[in-house]
Design an enzyme around this catalytic site. Sequence first.
Site, PDB file in Angstrom:
ATOM      1  N   ARG A 133       0.789  -1.188   0.030  1.00  0.00           N
ATOM      2  CA  ARG A 133      -0.065   0.051   0.184  1.00  0.00           C
ATOM      3  C   ARG A 133       0.934   1.423  -0.207  1.00  0.00           C
ATOM      4  NH1 ARG A 133      -3.740  -2.227  -1.309  1.00  0.00           N
ATOM      5  NH2 ARG A 133      -5.734  -2.788  -0.450  1.00  0.00           N
ATOM      6  N   TYR A 147      -9.101  11.445  -8.923  1.00  0.00           N
ATOM      7  CA  TYR A 147      -9.659  12.551  -8.221  1.00  0.00           C
ATOM      8  C   TYR A 147      -9.495  12.883  -6.877  1.00  0.00           C
ATOM      9  CZ  TYR A 147     -13.050   8.600  -6.793  1.00  0.00           C
ATOM     10  OH  TYR A 147     -13.443   7.365  -6.119  1.00  0.00           O
ATOM     11  N   PRO A 148      -9.577  14.082  -6.733  1.00  0.00           N
ATOM     12  CA  PRO A 148      -9.291  14.381  -5.210  1.00  0.00           C
ATOM     13  C   PRO A 148     -10.828  14.582  -4.206  1.00  0.00           C
ATOM     14  CG  PRO A 148      -9.367  16.468  -6.279  1.00  0.00           C
ATOM     15  CD  PRO A 148      -9.600  15.324  -7.330  1.00  0.00           C
ATOM     16  N   MET A 149     -10.574  14.237  -3.125  1.00  0.00           N
ATOM     17  CA  MET A 149     -12.124  14.174  -2.194  1.00  0.00           C
ATOM     18  C   MET A 149     -11.603  14.754  -0.800  1.00  0.00           C
ATOM     19  SD  MET A 149     -12.612  10.132  -1.371  1.00  0.00           S
ATOM     20  CE  MET A 149     -13.853  10.811   0.079  1.00  0.00           C
ATOM     21  N   LYS A 151     -13.580  14.406   3.283  1.00  0.00           N
ATOM     22  CA  LYS A 151     -14.896  14.293   3.975  1.00  0.00           C
ATOM     23  C   LYS A 151     -15.320  15.633   4.698  1.00  0.00           C
ATOM     24  CE  LYS A 151     -13.633   9.490   4.372  1.00  0.00           C
ATOM     25  NZ  LYS A 151     -13.207   8.309   5.438  1.00  0.00           N
ATOM     26  N   HIS A 174     -16.897   0.271   3.446  1.00  0.00           N
ATOM     27  CA  HIS A 174     -16.108   0.662   2.656  1.00  0.00           C
ATOM     28  C   HIS A 174     -15.167  -0.175   1.805  1.00  0.00           C
ATOM     29  CE1 HIS A 174     -13.557   3.616   0.039  1.00  0.00           C
ATOM     30  NE2 HIS A 174     -12.593   2.941   0.650  1.00  0.00           N
ATOM     31  N   GLN A 187      -6.593   0.327  -6.045  1.00  0.00           N
ATOM     32  CA  GLN A 187      -6.769   1.600  -5.850  1.00  0.00           C
ATOM     33  C   GLN A 187      -5.530   2.314  -5.089  1.00  0.00           C
ATOM     34  OE1 GLN A 187      -6.759   0.077  -2.990  1.00  0.00           O
ATOM     35  NE2 GLN A 187      -7.710   1.134  -1.197  1.00  0.00           N
ATOM     36  N   SER A 225     -19.372   7.148   1.966  1.00  0.00           N
ATOM     37  CA  SER A 225     -19.291   8.362   0.726  1.00  0.00           C
ATOM     38  C   SER A 225     -20.554   8.989   0.592  1.00  0.00           C
ATOM     39  CB  SER A 225     -19.156   7.157  -0.693  1.00  0.00           C
ATOM     40  OG  SER A 225     -17.715   6.884  -0.501  1.00  0.00           O
TER      41      SER A 225
END
Length: 249
Positions: A133, A147-149, A151, A174, A187, A225
């Site tokens: 990871r 894409y950026p995100m 919370k 998730h 991912q 999400s």
Amino acid sequence: MAEVPGTLEGWYALHDFRRLDWPRWNKLSRAEQEEIVAEAAAFVQHAESPAEGSSALYSIIGHKADLMFIHLRPTADELGALERAFNRTRLAEYTSQPYSYLSVTELSLYEASARGGSDDPEELKKNPFVQKRLKPAIPAVPYVCFYPMNKRRGEVVNWYAADMEERRRMMREHGSTGRKYAGEITQMITGSMGLDDWEWGVTLFGTGMLPIKKLVYEMRFDEVSAKYAEFGAFHIGVRVASLDDVLMG
Ligand code: 76R
């Protein structure tokens, strides 16, 4: 105060987007184009064979950019050096940089700390799953989605004020949605708090475009999400073996 989960960090990531000035590029002779591409190809080759880390080149579909480099390196300084090395090529005279994103591979320890005991970061870092990871190989698959995100912390719900057990439960849900796409999607979650404008970068490497679309759709229904996530611009790319594929047609 809400409990902070531990995080492990690994390689730094730069998503470096470049747009070509097509009208100026198209006016060059074939010989000039070839010379410029050969020089830039040497940069790509240098970037793709680091002592430690990994890089890959994508052709971006749509107006947001033409090229995206993903560079992963042990230090952010090396990422800055790569950006400057590209800027010194003649190709850079024909490109602009419409977007970039700086982040670092991150694993949040919701599950590890739930198991208790084994959340000594140095011990965890030795685990092969964790190594994969934090120092990810860029998979040799044709599609990428970045894409950026964030919370969300709104008037109704706030991730950062939610109880640790609740967050752990939602992260478990998730993860199990994500694992349904094993073999189709890899991912790469990179944390960017304090480094860039959003809180995380999400990079999905896909064997096809549809598994990317379907995973993102299905995750919209995961509580984490649905209630807490907000997203920036999506960028879709196709892996290219060389700059020729994009620039010489
Ligand atoms: O890394 C792991 O497999 C452990 C479980 C896991 C964590 C801790 C995991 C699994 N994710 C984790 C953390 Mn994820 N992930 C996203 C998105 O579009 C959306 O709705 C959200 C964007 C996708 C598509 C995705 C995919 N993940 C995170 C975090 C940090 C959260 C924090 O610390 O609060 C974010 C922001 C995030 C977002 N995730 C998986 C996936 C997939 C496909 C998996 C399964 C991976 C696997 O098991 O191989």
